[in-house]
Structure formats: structure tokens, C-alpha cells
Design a protein around this motif. Structure first.
Motif, PDB file in Angstrom:
ATOM      1  N   GLU A 192       2.304  12.453  -1.986  1.00 43.63           N
ATOM      2  CA  GLU A 192       1.696  12.504  -0.660  1.00 43.63           C
ATOM      3  C   GLU A 192       2.492  13.401   0.278  1.00 43.63           C
ATOM      4  O   GLU A 192       3.626  13.775  -0.004  1.00 43.63           O
ATOM      5  CB  GLU A 192       1.600  11.092  -0.078  1.00 43.63           C
ATOM      6  CG  GLU A 192       0.649  10.205  -0.847  1.00 43.63           C
ATOM      7  CD  GLU A 192       0.521   8.818  -0.261  1.00 43.63           C
ATOM      8  OE1 GLU A 192      -0.378   8.099  -0.714  1.00 43.63           O
ATOM      9  OE2 GLU A 192       1.294   8.430   0.636  1.00 43.63           O
TER      10      GLU A 192
ATOM     11  N   SER B  46       0.164   5.821   1.899  1.00 38.52           N
ATOM     12  CA  SER B  46      -0.882   4.941   1.373  1.00 38.52           C
ATOM     13  C   SER B  46      -0.303   3.713   0.673  1.00 38.52           C
ATOM     14  O   SER B  46      -0.989   2.712   0.522  1.00 38.52           O
ATOM     15  CB  SER B  46      -1.764   5.708   0.381  1.00 38.52           C
ATOM     16  OG  SER B  46      -1.036   5.978  -0.810  1.00 38.52           O
TER      17      SER B  46
ATOM     18  N   TYR C 259      -1.779  15.486   5.798  1.00 39.92           N
ATOM     19  CA  TYR C 259      -2.965  15.294   4.945  1.00 39.92           C
ATOM     20  C   TYR C 259      -3.867  16.501   5.051  1.00 39.92           C
ATOM     21  O   TYR C 259      -4.004  17.049   6.127  1.00 39.92           O
ATOM     22  CB  TYR C 259      -3.746  14.045   5.393  1.00 39.92           C
ATOM     23  CG  TYR C 259      -3.119  12.741   4.973  1.00 39.92           C
ATOM     24  CD1 TYR C 259      -3.030  12.384   3.638  1.00 39.92           C
ATOM     25  CD2 TYR C 259      -2.631  11.850   5.921  1.00 39.92           C
ATOM     26  CE1 TYR C 259      -2.467  11.176   3.254  1.00 39.92           C
ATOM     27  CE2 TYR C 259      -2.064  10.633   5.545  1.00 39.92           C
ATOM     28  CZ  TYR C 259      -1.989  10.311   4.209  1.00 39.92           C
ATOM     29  OH  TYR C 259      -1.433   9.118   3.840  1.00 39.92           O
TER      30      TYR C 259
ATOM     31  N   SER D 298      -1.080  -0.871  -5.921  1.00 45.89           N
ATOM     32  CA  SER D 298      -0.889  -0.881  -4.470  1.00 45.89           C
ATOM     33  C   SER D 298       0.330  -1.732  -4.138  1.00 45.89           C
ATOM     34  O   SER D 298       0.547  -2.767  -4.766  1.00 45.89           O
ATOM     35  CB  SER D 298      -2.130  -1.464  -3.790  1.00 45.89           C
ATOM     36  OG  SER D 298      -1.879  -1.684  -2.422  1.00 45.89           O
TER      37      SER D 298
END
Length: 160
Positions: A64, A42, A68, A100
Motif C-alpha cells: 500500500e 487497510s 492511493y 484482516s
């Protein structure tokens, strides 16, 4: 039929410098741990820092996984570790920050729904609210005096 009105009260600070010193310190810990997030997919790093009633600070970052949804958000990483390490110590406040690597995050970013439910579980367990401060990488900081402001009709254990 009866109509019910639900209100949410939040405080908004222009930036981290307006926060009380103790909260600034907690947010700085969240910023530090945010940089340690494992977010190769991401490219969205999140850091969480929790101040416990015994003055311990527990931190967590999002983790992460290519499979997923096997990863875990920063909020749940921190809150579960806090309860695992100090199961009988209440959580006073939580600072959250997100950034981000694709664009500037200058608006406050609140916990996701799953994290809101996890935080709610611990507010119910300790029978005390947890103050939650959240922000992007920079800019305004929002304070909620309790998770109930962010999830007013929460699912709780009395229904089980």
C-alpha cells in the motif's frame, strides 16, 4: 435476439488439508508472504504464490501507499515479477490468501477486478489456463481451473 447462458465451475475444499500436497505447499508460501504485506492503511494482508512450469515459485504481497491508488495488490505484484524474471515460462497455478487485522476472514476471498484482468492477460499470452486457488485466513478454499471462470467476458487484446 439470442439468449446466452454463462456458467462458472468452481471446486470448493473444506480447508487447506483437502488440497493436493503440491497445492498445500503453494498455499503455505502464500500464507508466509501474506504476513510480509505492507498494509498499514487497510490492515488487509494478501499473499500470492505462483507455480511456474519450470517449478520456480514466485511470491508477492500487497503493497500500500498513502497516495492511493499507488499501491499494488499481491496478485499483480507476483504475476508481474514472474513475467519479468521468467518472461517465456508459463504459469501453472496461483494460490491466494487474505487476512484482516480487524476481523476474522474465514470465507474465500477472490482476486479484485484489476487483478482478474491482469491474470487474464497472462492466460491469453501463454494460451493456457492458470489454476487459481483462493481462501481467507482460514476455512474453505476455492479452485478455479481458469481465470475465465472468474471473469467470463474479459477484455482482451484481439479488440485492439
Amino acid at each position: 435476439m439470442k439468449e446466452v447462458k454463462i456458467e462458472t465451475r468452481l471446486e470448493v475444499y473444506e480447508d487447506i488439508s483437502e488440497l493436493p500436497v503440491q497445492v498445500q505447499s503453494l498455499m503455505k508460501k502464500a500464507v508466509e508472504v501474506r504476513e510480509a504485506a505492507y498494509a498499514p492503511y487497510s490492515k488487509f494482508n494478501v499473499g500470492a504464490a505462483i507455480l511456474l512450469e519450470n517449478d520456480e515459485i514466485i511470491v508477492g504481497s500487497n503493497q500500500e501507499n498513502a497516495s492511493y491508488p499507488s499501491g499494488l495488490c499481491a496478485e499483480r505484484t507476483a504475476i508481474y515479477y514472474a513475467n519479468a524474471k521468467f518472461p517465456n515460462v508459463n504459469m501453472r497455478m496461483m494460490a491466494l490468501t487474505a487476512s484482516s487485522r480487524n476481523k476474522v476472514t474465514d470465507k474465500p476471498i477472490a482476486p479484485c477486478g484489476a487483478c482478474r484482468q491482469a491474470i487474464a492477460e497472462y492466460e491469453i499470452k501463454q494460451q493456457k489456463p492458470i489454476e487459481i486457488y483462493f481462501m481467507g485466513a482460514k476455512g474453505k478454499v476455492v479452485k478455479s481451473g481458469s481465470l475465465a471462470n472468474l471473469l467470463p467476458l474479459l477484455f482482451e487484446n484481439s479488440v485492439l
